[in-house]
Design a protein around this motif. Structure first.
Motif, PDB file in Angstrom:
ATOM      1  N   UNK A   1       0.890  -1.370  -0.174  1.00 64.05           N
ATOM      2  CA  UNK A   1       0.124   0.025   0.033  1.00 64.05           C
ATOM      3  C   UNK A   1       0.661   1.545  -0.082  1.00 64.05           C
ATOM      4  N   UNK A   2       2.251   1.246   0.265  1.00 59.59           N
ATOM      5  CA  UNK A   2       2.791   2.457   0.348  1.00 59.59           C
ATOM      6  C   UNK A   2       2.378   3.078   1.784  1.00 59.59           C
ATOM      7  N   UNK A   3       2.618   4.500   1.383  1.00 59.35           N
ATOM      8  CA  UNK A   3       2.383   5.463   2.751  1.00 59.35           C
ATOM      9  C   UNK A   3       1.838   6.750   1.989  1.00 59.35           C
ATOM     10  N   UNK A   4       0.519   6.879   1.861  1.00 63.81           N
ATOM     11  CA  UNK A   4       0.235   8.310   1.213  1.00 63.81           C
ATOM     12  C   UNK A   4       0.470   9.279   1.995  1.00 63.81           C
ATOM     13  N   UNK A   5       0.614   9.294   3.268  1.00 58.60           N
ATOM     14  CA  UNK A   5       0.899  10.542   4.091  1.00 58.60           C
ATOM     15  C   UNK A   5       2.098  10.914   3.917  1.00 58.60           C
ATOM     16  N   UNK A   6       3.180  10.074   3.258  1.00 57.39           N
ATOM     17  CA  UNK A   6       4.552  10.618   2.976  1.00 57.39           C
ATOM     18  C   UNK A   6       4.714  10.596   1.514  1.00 57.39           C
ATOM     19  N   UNK A   7       3.745  10.326   0.767  1.00 55.77           N
ATOM     20  CA  UNK A   7       3.821  10.408  -0.731  1.00 55.77           C
ATOM     21  C   UNK A   7       4.932   8.993  -0.994  1.00 55.77           C
ATOM     22  N   UNK A   8       4.826   7.925  -0.399  1.00 48.50           N
ATOM     23  CA  UNK A   8       5.264   6.745  -0.749  1.00 48.50           C
ATOM     24  C   UNK A   8       4.659   5.736  -1.566  1.00 48.50           C
ATOM     25  N   UNK A   9       4.962   5.451  -2.696  1.00 49.14           N
ATOM     26  CA  UNK A   9       4.221   4.561  -3.349  1.00 49.14           C
ATOM     27  C   UNK A   9       4.727   3.132  -3.053  1.00 49.14           C
ATOM     28  N   UNK A  10       3.552   2.116  -3.322  1.00 52.41           N
ATOM     29  CA  UNK A  10       3.998   0.848  -3.168  1.00 52.41           C
ATOM     30  C   UNK A  10       5.181   0.138  -3.849  1.00 52.41           C
ATOM     31  N   UNK A  11       5.989  -0.575  -2.949  1.00 50.55           N
ATOM     32  CA  UNK A  11       6.986  -1.196  -3.480  1.00 50.55           C
ATOM     33  C   UNK A  11       6.504  -2.135  -4.708  1.00 50.55           C
ATOM     34  N   UNK A  12       5.509  -2.791  -4.533  1.00 46.57           N
ATOM     35  CA  UNK A  12       4.686  -3.723  -5.467  1.00 46.57           C
ATOM     36  C   UNK A  12       4.421  -3.038  -6.875  1.00 46.57           C
ATOM     37  N   UNK A  13       4.030  -1.503  -6.780  1.00 44.86           N
ATOM     38  CA  UNK A  13       3.804  -1.042  -8.147  1.00 44.86           C
ATOM     39  C   UNK A  13       4.868  -1.148  -8.834  1.00 44.86           C
TER      40      UNK A  13
END
Length: 233
Positions: A155-167
């Motif tokens: 899922x990443x971390x939207x609050x830190x604008x981190x995209x999911x690794x899986x993407x």
């Protein structure tokens, strides 16, 4: 005599300064050796020769790749990454990066640069094809998945604008498009070292600095958790 001594000191200082300037310029040239953009990477990968697995296996021994990465692509020590099962396009791109000097961030990369220097693009494609043909390394002891690591992967971390690794790297760490590497079964130590280099701004071969931006937002604890997560896949 004093004037002569002062002259020698001045010459020595000038030589030291010129040496520093040359080294500094060389470092900048290495960083700018290949400025990857999505379009230029696509062209390079499209031009990659078809790999010969049998020849790649022979080159793995002949070029001493096996001394660090193993006869079957499994590194005998944690000092080097496992390459068994690695995606062909990723290995090929990485070898291009070493040869051009884009990868020159530490002593390991300098050793790799020297090793890759005599390789042709066909050699690189053959070695890459051989590694891709091998079964990926599987950890003998698998740590339980950490909830925070799994969240970052899926899922990443939207609050830190981190995209999911899986993407980019796939849900199972199998790798993805545009030379995104497979991460499943990778050595924890190699993973941590790579992510730390990106986080600290010391590695520069990612397209549009995507990995550097991603890693800069992670804590050291999260990097360690992700390393254990991927090694256990």
């Amino acid at each position: 005599m004093k004037i002569f001594q002062l002259s020698l000191i001045g010459v020595g200082a000038a030589l030291l300064l010129s040496g520093w300037v040359w080294a500094n310029e060389a470092a900048h040239e290495a960083v700018d050796a290949v400025k990857w953009k999505p379009a230029t990477l696509r062209v390079a990968l499209a031009d990659m020769p078809a790999g010969d697995i049998a020849r790649g296996k022979a080159l793995n021994s002949q070029l001493m790749c096996a001394s660090c990465h193993g006869e079957n692509g499994v590194a005998p020590t944690s000092n080097w990454p496992h390459v068994a099962g690695q995606k062909t396009d990723y290995t090929y791109k990485m070898l291009l990066d070493y040869q051009s000097g884009l990868r020159s961030e530490d002593e390991r990369s300098k050793l790799m640069k020297a090793a890759v220097e005599p390789m042709s693009q066909q050699d690189m494609a053959d070695v890459a094809a051989y590694y891709a043909s091998l079964p990926a390394h599987e950890a003998t002891v698998k740590a339980p998945a950490h909830a925070d690591a799994e969240r970052l992967v899926r899922k990443g971390d939207p609050t830190r604008l981190i995209t999911p690794c899986a993407s980019c790297h796939g849900v199972k760490g199998q790798g993805g498009k545009e030379a995104a590497p497979a991460l499943a079964g990778q050595s924890e130590k190699a993973f941590i070292r790579t992510m730390t280099l990106y986080k600290n701004g010391e590695r520069h071969n990612d397209v549009n600095k995507a990995m550097a931006q991603f890693a800069s937002k992670l804590t050291n604890e999260e990097i360690h958790q992700l390393a254990a997560y991927y090694q256990g896949l």
